[in-house]
Design a protein around this motif. Structure first.
Motif, PDB file in Angstrom:
ATOM      1  N   TYR A 132     -59.075 -13.621  58.438  1.00 13.31           N
ATOM      2  CA  TYR A 132     -60.485 -13.484  58.061  1.00 13.31           C
ATOM      3  C   TYR A 132     -60.946 -14.803  57.451  1.00 13.31           C
ATOM      4  O   TYR A 132     -60.151 -15.711  57.212  1.00 13.31           O
ATOM      5  N   GLY A 133     -62.219 -14.902  57.199  1.00 16.31           N
ATOM      6  CA  GLY A 133     -62.755 -16.029  56.453  1.00 16.31           C
ATOM      7  C   GLY A 133     -63.013 -17.269  57.262  1.00 16.31           C
ATOM      8  O   GLY A 133     -63.009 -17.264  58.491  1.00 16.31           O
ATOM      9  N   ARG A 134     -63.196 -18.336  56.524  1.00 17.53           N
ATOM     10  CA  ARG A 134     -63.586 -19.621  57.080  1.00 17.53           C
ATOM     11  C   ARG A 134     -62.599 -20.147  58.122  1.00 17.53           C
ATOM     12  O   ARG A 134     -62.982 -20.822  59.069  1.00 17.53           O
ATOM     13  N   TYR A 135     -61.319 -19.876  57.928  1.00 19.61           N
ATOM     14  CA  TYR A 135     -60.290 -20.416  58.812  1.00 19.61           C
ATOM     15  C   TYR A 135     -59.698 -19.364  59.742  1.00 19.61           C
ATOM     16  O   TYR A 135     -58.597 -19.534  60.262  1.00 19.61           O
ATOM     17  N   ALA A 136     -60.432 -18.304  60.011  1.00 17.14           N
ATOM     18  CA  ALA A 136     -59.915 -17.180  60.808  1.00 17.14           C
ATOM     19  C   ALA A 136     -59.423 -17.613  62.189  1.00 17.14           C
ATOM     20  O   ALA A 136     -58.497 -17.020  62.725  1.00 17.14           O
ATOM     21  N   ALA A 137     -59.998 -18.628  62.747  1.00 18.98           N
ATOM     22  CA  ALA A 137     -59.603 -19.065  64.090  1.00 18.98           C
ATOM     23  C   ALA A 137     -58.476 -20.098  64.079  1.00 18.98           C
ATOM     24  O   ALA A 137     -57.999 -20.499  65.137  1.00 18.98           O
ATOM     25  N   ARG A 144     -59.684  -1.828  44.588  1.00 18.82           N
ATOM     26  CA  ARG A 144     -58.626  -1.025  45.202  1.00 18.82           C
ATOM     27  C   ARG A 144     -57.749  -1.856  46.130  1.00 18.82           C
ATOM     28  O   ARG A 144     -56.703  -1.410  46.568  1.00 18.82           O
ATOM     29  N   ARG A 145     -58.199  -3.082  46.430  1.00 18.90           N
ATOM     30  CA  ARG A 145     -57.459  -3.919  47.371  1.00 18.90           C
ATOM     31  C   ARG A 145     -57.693  -5.387  47.034  1.00 18.90           C
ATOM     32  O   ARG A 145     -58.781  -5.771  46.631  1.00 18.90           O
ATOM     33  N   LEU A 146     -56.639  -6.176  47.226  1.00 16.26           N
ATOM     34  CA  LEU A 146     -56.754  -7.625  47.135  1.00 16.26           C
ATOM     35  C   LEU A 146     -56.380  -8.223  48.480  1.00 16.26           C
ATOM     36  O   LEU A 146     -55.475  -7.733  49.163  1.00 16.26           O
ATOM     37  N   VAL A 147     -57.083  -9.283  48.865  1.00 13.14           N
ATOM     38  CA  VAL A 147     -56.778 -10.040  50.070  1.00 13.14           C
ATOM     39  C   VAL A 147     -56.661 -11.503  49.678  1.00 13.14           C
ATOM     40  O   VAL A 147     -57.131 -11.907  48.610  1.00 13.14           O
ATOM     41  N   LEU A 148     -56.055 -12.281  50.561  1.00 14.07           N
ATOM     42  CA  LEU A 148     -55.950 -13.719  50.299  1.00 14.07           C
ATOM     43  C   LEU A 148     -55.655 -14.452  51.579  1.00 14.07           C
ATOM     44  O   LEU A 148     -55.191 -13.870  52.558  1.00 14.07           O
ATOM     45  N   GLU A 149     -55.944 -15.745  51.559  1.00 13.95           N
ATOM     46  CA  GLU A 149     -55.654 -16.639  52.674  1.00 13.95           C
ATOM     47  C   GLU A 149     -54.660 -17.694  52.197  1.00 13.95           C
ATOM     48  O   GLU A 149     -54.752 -18.162  51.075  1.00 13.95           O
TER      49      GLU A 149
END
Length: 169
Positions: free
Chosen positions: A153-158, A125-130
């Protein structure tokens, strides 16, 4: 193969994650990211092939020029907080890459269209990406395709140069 008509004829078709052309293009993508961001951090990202829902290759004039994948991240940690996870039915777009000589021909747009169609058929229902600020063309593409900026979000969120996007299917 699904034919897509753009500036030139782009053909996009599904292949296994470990298809040699997909592996080679992902290696090119990692090298490109290393040049843009000054390192090989992305080269160490391990993507579990069991989470891959689809991988596609794009051909332009018969030559393999691009790739992309979607993996299932439903219920996995998103690194936004100690117990934060991606919602159910969420896929993540990974490793969309077009060889430099093939850019500007609608290849990435065709890849994304195929990934979205496949994700819908798979029940997402949803796609996300970095992506990141050193990839302005990617950010522009995602925005024109209806992806909205979301909390990192994810590994590089900061990381200050990371940008995350999401789109309801």
């Amino acid at each position: 193969m699904t034919a897509q008509t753009c500036t030139s004829t782009v053909e996009v078709g599904e292949v296994p994650w470990d298809h040699p052309d997909a592996v080679a293009l992902r290696a090119e993508a990692v090298a490109d990211l290393g040049r843009r961001y000054g390192g090989d951090e992305d080269a160490r990202e391990v993507i579990d092939p069991a989470t891959i829902v689809t991988t596609v290759l794009a051909r332009l004039g018969g030559a393999v020029v691009g790739c992309g994948s979607v993996r299932d991240v439903s219920g996995t940690r998103d690194n936004r907080g100690p117990a934060s996870t991606h919602p159910a039915a969420t896929g993540e777009v990974k490793r969309v890459f077009v060889a430099p000589a093939a850019r500007g021909h609608g290849v990435a747009r065709s890849i994304m269209g195929d990934l979205e169609r496949t994700a819908r058929r798979a029940g997402f229902r949803r796609l996300v990406l970095e992506t990141g600020t050193a990839q302005p063309e990617a950010m522009g593409l995602y925005e024109t395709l209806g992806y909205a900026s979301i909390e990192s979000y994810g590994r590089y969120a900061a990381e200050a140069d990371q940008r995350c996007y999401g789109k309801d299917l």
